[in-house]
Write an enzyme that holds these catalytic residues in place. Structure first.
Site, PDB file in Angstrom:
ATOM      1  N   LYS A 286       1.125  -0.996  -0.061  1.00 25.32           N
ATOM      2  CA  LYS A 286      -0.024  -0.363   0.252  1.00 25.32           C
ATOM      3  C   LYS A 286       0.287   1.590  -0.526  1.00 25.32           C
ATOM      4  CE  LYS A 286      -3.622   2.086   3.159  1.00 25.32           C
ATOM      5  NZ  LYS A 286      -4.128   2.684   4.057  1.00 25.32           N
ATOM      6  N   ASP A 291      -2.252   9.036   3.639  1.00 22.26           N
ATOM      7  CA  ASP A 291      -4.391   9.659   3.848  1.00 22.26           C
ATOM      8  C   ASP A 291      -4.903  11.068   4.208  1.00 22.26           C
ATOM      9  OD1 ASP A 291      -6.709   8.575   3.874  1.00 22.26           O
ATOM     10  OD2 ASP A 291      -5.670   6.597   5.398  1.00 22.26           O
ATOM     11  N   LYS A 298     -10.137  12.405   8.338  1.00 20.91           N
ATOM     12  CA  LYS A 298     -10.311  12.219   9.442  1.00 20.91           C
ATOM     13  C   LYS A 298     -10.417  13.361  10.319  1.00 20.91           C
ATOM     14  CE  LYS A 298      -6.955   8.389   8.259  1.00 20.91           C
ATOM     15  NZ  LYS A 298      -7.469   6.911   8.894  1.00 20.91           N
ATOM     16  N   ASP A 309       1.846   6.095   5.120  1.00 16.42           N
ATOM     17  CA  ASP A 309       0.389   5.267   4.904  1.00 16.42           C
ATOM     18  C   ASP A 309       1.022   4.719   3.965  1.00 16.42           C
ATOM     19  OD1 ASP A 309      -1.978   4.035   5.578  1.00 16.42           O
ATOM     20  OD2 ASP A 309      -3.165   5.125   4.231  1.00 16.42           O
ATOM     21  N   ASP A 368     -12.244   6.698   3.446  1.00 16.14           N
ATOM     22  CA  ASP A 368     -11.649   6.384   4.161  1.00 16.14           C
ATOM     23  C   ASP A 368     -10.482   5.101   4.302  1.00 16.14           C
ATOM     24  OD1 ASP A 368      -8.932   6.724   6.147  1.00 16.14           O
ATOM     25  OD2 ASP A 368     -10.125   7.200   8.120  1.00 16.14           O
ATOM     26  N   GLU A 370      -8.968   3.060   2.006  1.00 15.50           N
ATOM     27  CA  GLU A 370      -8.636   3.869   0.751  1.00 15.50           C
ATOM     28  C   GLU A 370      -7.291   2.360   0.142  1.00 15.50           C
ATOM     29  OE1 GLU A 370      -7.746   5.455   2.908  1.00 15.50           O
ATOM     30  OE2 GLU A 370      -5.836   4.582   2.959  1.00 15.50           O
ATOM     31  N   ARG A 372      -7.257  -1.227   0.648  1.00 22.20           N
ATOM     32  CA  ARG A 372      -7.445  -1.914   0.488  1.00 22.20           C
ATOM     33  C   ARG A 372      -7.877  -1.809  -1.853  1.00 22.20           C
ATOM     34  NH1 ARG A 372     -12.689  -2.445   4.255  1.00 22.20           N
ATOM     35  NH2 ARG A 372     -10.787  -1.163   5.326  1.00 22.20           N
TER      36      ARG A 372
HETATM   37  N1  BES Z   1      -4.271   4.597   7.292  1.00 22.92           N
HETATM   38  C1  BES Z   1      -5.135   4.060   7.742  1.00 22.92           C
HETATM   39  C2  BES Z   1      -5.105   2.682   8.598  1.00 22.92           C
HETATM   40  C3  BES Z   1      -4.087   3.382   9.560  1.00 22.92           C
HETATM   41  C4  BES Z   1      -4.357   3.062  10.711  1.00 22.92           C
HETATM   42  C5  BES Z   1      -2.819   2.995   9.388  1.00 22.92           C
HETATM   43  C6  BES Z   1      -3.362   3.568  11.608  1.00 22.92           C
HETATM   44  C7  BES Z   1      -1.767   3.212  10.816  1.00 22.92           C
HETATM   45  C8  BES Z   1      -2.140   3.757  11.677  1.00 22.92           C
HETATM   46  C9  BES Z   1      -6.503   3.774   7.312  1.00 22.92           C
HETATM   47  O1  BES Z   1      -6.554   4.024   4.856  1.00 22.92           O
HETATM   48  C10 BES Z   1      -8.101   3.927   7.564  1.00 22.92           C
HETATM   49  O2  BES Z   1      -8.463   5.053   7.677  1.00 22.92           O
HETATM   50  N2  BES Z   1      -8.272   3.128   7.690  1.00 22.92           N
HETATM   51  C11 BES Z   1     -10.062   2.462   8.351  1.00 22.92           C
HETATM   52  C12 BES Z   1     -10.978   2.037   7.562  1.00 22.92           C
HETATM   53  C13 BES Z   1     -12.196   1.866   7.946  1.00 22.92           C
HETATM   54  C14 BES Z   1     -12.817   3.860   7.443  1.00 22.92           C
HETATM   55  C15 BES Z   1     -13.413   1.122   7.802  1.00 22.92           C
HETATM   56  C16 BES Z   1      -9.845   2.641  10.171  1.00 22.92           C
HETATM   57  O3  BES Z   1      -9.002   1.779  10.076  1.00 22.92           O
HETATM   58  O4  BES Z   1     -10.705   3.613  10.736  1.00 22.92           O
HETATM   59 ZN    ZN Z   2      -4.703   3.905   5.236  1.00 22.92          ZN
HETATM   60 MN    MN Z   3      -7.965   5.294   5.200  1.00 21.58          MN
END
Ligand code: BES
Ligand code: ZN
Ligand code: MN
Length: 521
Positions: A286, A291, A298, A309, A368, A370, A372
């Site tokens: 990834k 992000d 966020k 990220d 968010d 993104e 996947r």
């Molecule tokens: N990049 C984030 C995940 C992340 C969180 C990485 C903390 C490093 C530290 C990812 O893109 C994300 O925002 N995931 C969301 C998914 C949800 C919206 C289904 C999450 O985990 O809240």
């Molecule tokens: Zn992310």
């Molecule tokens: Mn995200």
């Protein structure tokens, strides 16, 4: 004739051609620094310690190793100090002494009882961090002979990492006086170091640099430029880049959708290293260079961390750099799925449906989620064009993974006992640990969409890490050995650990390097 006249008239009244407004400058256009990170201490191997060096002694017990480079007076003084400090030689336990003999400093670091490569690496890394402000040369004794000396060198190299290129007026240049790893088979140590560990150290540094860099410096194109620079002249390597036009032709609506809110174009970068015949192992990382969450923005606190990220992409490219520079007899292709996730009038919306390269459609809930989305087009492209023998993904994918496992482990999902066991073994060996998590059949039910082939996430309904893994797996050929590593939280550390100073860890480089070397189809 009439037509020509009309055209001339039109031309006469036309607004003068606009000055060149095509935007070629993103952001301010002023680079924050043109400096490089300060040079690190070079590492050499020898049978004896230079007289003026600060001395590091690794030891498994309070009594110092017989070959520690100390006079009998110095030995007595150090052992007395250790006894009065209650030193038990526990792993990374440290006693720092000054004023003994002619040495500017003597640092004793515990190895614990097991004497493994990992113990030696960590003790050396701890010493490197403790000696950050030391001006004198360094000598490190007690690591053992040959390969163990090279392990100490790798530990020291990982521990002395610094990211100081933006400390333009406030930084003070750290010492570049050498580190001598002292032991009885210096030639064998040198061979192990230049044959493998030096490449690994460089690759981890490369990956940490990319992750520490702010998103003003690292975006898809500059990630690629850094990669080209790192691989310049390395044998057996080929680099392929898909720009947005190329991706559009392939119907990669999934990665393009994530990047559509950013003026910085999305890219798919493939770095192939062919050091053997047969089908490659494919690694997809990834590469979200920032992000923000996109339209599903966020919260502000901690958002800066999302400059990291792209750490999964840095891990796959870094591992490939380590393998290629050490001429490993393997065939591997690293895919960096690069995009920036930003809010904008043209950004993707919640509720949008995208077409992935595979032809399957996905319904977006939170923009968010993104990571996947960029992964699955990368997976489809590499499996369609390279026919890999196995597939490994690595991504800073979900906050849910951080909640479940913290940063002690990355989460491991997948299909195929062989590949999963190999990832676990590589984790054990390198200390970049993973923990198995399940792919329950219910996740398929939970991600059913009313209007598309699959929903890309549930709205906050757990398990978030499992759902993300299921989504990715929905796009992977069920017959292909497949490992999915969720490394969210592993990419940056709030506190220094022996092999990882505060900041970007380079997690995944050593794990994947070891996996690729050891995995047999
Ligand atoms: N990049 C984030 C995940 C992340 C969180 C990485 C903390 C490093 C530290 C990812 O893109 C994300 O925002 N995931 C969301 C998914 C949800 C919206 C289904 C999450 O985990 O809240
Ligand atoms: Zn992310
Ligand atoms: Mn995200």
């Amino acid at each position: 004739m009439r037509l020509l006249l009309a055209a001339t008239c039109l031309a006469a009244f036309a607004v003068p051609a606009a000055p060149a407004l095509a935007q070629t400058v993103f952001g301010s256009g002023v680079a924050a620094s043109s400096a490089r990170n300060s040079a690190e201490r070079p590492i050499v191997f020898a049978a004896t310690a230079p007289a003026d060096a600060a001395l590091v002694i690794l030891t498994a017990e309070q009594a110092l190793p017989a070959d520690a480079p100390l006079t009998s007076d110095e030995r007595r003084a150090v052992e007395q100090a250790l006894a009065s400090a209650g030193f038990a030689a526990k792993p990374n336990e440290t006693v720092a002494l000054r004023g003994i003999g002619a040495r500017p400093r003597i640092i004793v670091v515990g190895l614990g009882q097991d004497g493994t490569a990992k113990a030696v690496m960590e003790a050396a890394g701890k010493a490197a961090q403790d000696l950050r402000g030391e001006k004198a040369p360094v000598a490190l004794a007690g690591a053992g002979a040959g390969a163990r000396m090279a392990d100490a060198a790798l530990g020291y190299a990982l521990g002395q990492y610094r990211f100081d290129r933006y400390k333009v007026t406030t930084g003070s240049a750290p010492s570049t006086a050498p580190v001598t790893i002292v032991g009885s088979d210096a030639a064998a140590a040198q061979l192990a170091w230049s044959g493998r560990h030096a490449a690994t150290a460089e690759a981890v540094r490369f990956s940490r640099d990319l992750t520490n860099e702010p998103a003003s410096t690292i975006y898809p194109d500059s990630f690629i430029a850094r990669t080209r620079e790192a691989f310049a002249g390395v044998a057996g390597v080929s680099i392929e880049v898909l720009d947005e036009a190329a991706m559009r032709k392939l119907n990669m609506g999934s990665i393009l959708g994530v990047g559509q809110g950013s003026p910085r174009g999305s890219r798919l970068l493939l770095v192939t290293y062919k050091g053997s015949d047969g089908a490659p192992l494919a690694m997809v990382g990834k590469g979200i260079t920032f992000d923000s969450g996109g339209i599903s923005l966020k919260p502000g606190a901690g958002m800066w961390r999302m400059k990291g990220d792209m750490a999964g992409a840095a891990a796959v490219v870094g591992a490939t750099l380590s393998l290629a520079k050490s001429k490993a007899p393997v065939h591997v292709v690293a895919v960096a799925a690069l995009a920036e996730n930003m809010p904008d009038g043209n950004a993707q919306r919640p509720g949008d449906v995208v077409r992935t390269m595979s032809g399957k459609t996905a319904e977006i809930f939170s923009t968010d989620a993104e990571g996947r989305m960029v992964m699955v087009d990368g997976i489809e492209y590499v499996t369609a064009t390279r026919k890999p023998a196995a597939l490994v993904n690595i991504a800073t994918l979900t906050g849910a993974k951080v909640t479940a496992l913290g940063d002690e482990y990355a989460g491991l999902f997948g299909r195929g006992a062989g590949i999963l066991a190999a990832v676990e073994a590589a984790g054990e060996k390198t200390g970049e640990a993973v923990w198995r998590l399940p792919l329950h059949p219910n996740y398929a039910e939970e991600l059913k969409s009313d209007i598309a082939d699959i929903k890309h996430s549930t709205e906050g309904v757990p398990p978030g890490a499992g759902h993300a893994a299921h989504f990715v797996g929905f796009f992977v050929d069920p017959a292909l050995p497949w490992a999915h590593i969720d490394m969210a939280g592993n990419e940056m550390s709030d506190s220094a650990k022996p092999l990882t100073p505060k900041g970007a860890t380079g997690y995944g480089v050593r794990l994947l390097d070891e996996l690729v070397r050891s995995w047999k189809p």
